[in-house]
Scaffold this motif. Structure first.
Motif, short mmCIF file in Angstrom:
data_model
loop_
_atom_site.label_atom_id
_atom_site.label_comp_id
_atom_site.label_asym_id
_atom_site.label_seq_id
_atom_site.Cartn_x
_atom_site.Cartn_y
_atom_site.Cartn_z
N PRO A 77 25.75 19.23 -36.49
CA PRO A 77 24.57 18.99 -37.31
C PRO A 77 23.84 20.30 -37.63
O PRO A 77 23.83 21.24 -36.83
CB PRO A 77 23.68 18.10 -36.44
CG PRO A 77 24.39 17.88 -35.15
CD PRO A 77 25.66 18.63 -35.17
N ASP A 79 20.71 20.99 -37.71
CA ASP A 79 19.65 21.33 -36.73
C ASP A 79 20.22 22.11 -35.55
O ASP A 79 19.59 23.06 -35.07
CB ASP A 79 18.96 20.07 -36.22
CG ASP A 79 18.09 19.41 -37.27
OD1 ASP A 79 17.80 20.06 -38.30
OD2 ASP A 79 17.71 18.24 -37.07
N LYS A 80 21.38 21.72 -35.10
CA LYS A 80 22.01 22.41 -33.98
C LYS A 80 22.46 23.82 -34.40
O LYS A 80 22.28 24.78 -33.64
CB LYS A 80 23.22 21.61 -33.48
CG LYS A 80 23.86 22.17 -32.25
CD LYS A 80 24.98 21.25 -31.75
CE LYS A 80 25.59 21.76 -30.48
NZ LYS A 80 26.68 20.87 -30.02
N ILE A 82 21.11 25.65 -36.74
CA ILE A 82 19.88 26.44 -36.86
C ILE A 82 19.41 26.90 -35.48
O ILE A 82 19.05 28.07 -35.29
CB ILE A 82 18.77 25.63 -37.57
CG1 ILE A 82 19.14 25.41 -39.03
CG2 ILE A 82 17.43 26.32 -37.43
CD1 ILE A 82 18.24 24.42 -39.75
N LYS A 83 19.45 25.99 -34.53
CA LYS A 83 18.99 26.30 -33.18
C LYS A 83 19.79 27.45 -32.57
O LYS A 83 19.21 28.35 -31.96
CB LYS A 83 19.10 25.06 -32.29
CG LYS A 83 18.69 25.30 -30.86
CD LYS A 83 18.83 24.04 -30.02
CE LYS A 83 18.49 24.32 -28.57
NZ LYS A 83 18.69 23.12 -27.74
N THR A 88 18.64 30.03 -41.62
CA THR A 88 17.85 29.02 -42.33
C THR A 88 18.77 27.91 -42.82
O THR A 88 20.00 28.08 -42.93
CB THR A 88 17.12 29.64 -43.53
OG1 THR A 88 18.09 30.07 -44.48
CG2 THR A 88 16.23 30.79 -43.11
N THR A 89 18.16 26.79 -43.20
CA THR A 89 18.92 25.68 -43.75
C THR A 89 19.66 26.14 -45.00
O THR A 89 20.84 25.80 -45.20
CB THR A 89 17.96 24.51 -44.12
OG1 THR A 89 17.26 24.12 -42.93
CG2 THR A 89 18.72 23.33 -44.66
#
Length: 95
Positions: A77, A79-80, A82-83, A88-89
């Protein structure tokens, strides 16, 4: 006074504040020609340091992009990604 700095007690030479004071005293005692050479050398050292730092930052960014690409290909995903990569997205979606 400056000629006595060579006779500084050994314990003082281990203290950063005295080492810094000695460096300042030596630099302030340079002739104009020596000062120009010193300033030039100092600029060269700072430039070399900045080039190395920039290269390291670019290498880290490149590794993050490679890692993000691999994660995206494996269906992780966003979000993962990015983490773990701090990208950035938009950067991730462009991969």
């Amino acid at each position: 006074m400056l000629k006595n700095l060579d006779n500084m007690p050994p314990a003082w030479s281990e203290k950063p504040e005295f080492v810094k004071l000695l460096e300042i005293a030596e630099v302030s005692n340079l002739s104009p020609e020596e000062m120009n050479a010193y300033q030039h050398d100092l600029k060269m050292l700072r430039d070399e340091h900045n080039v190395r730092e920039f290269a390291i930052e670019e290498a880290v960014k490149e590794k993050a992009i490679e890692f993000a690409y691999e994660m995206k290909q494996n269906g992780e995903p966003i979000d993962k990604i990015i983490k773990y990569t701090k990208l950035t997205t938009e950067q991730i979606e462009a991969l």
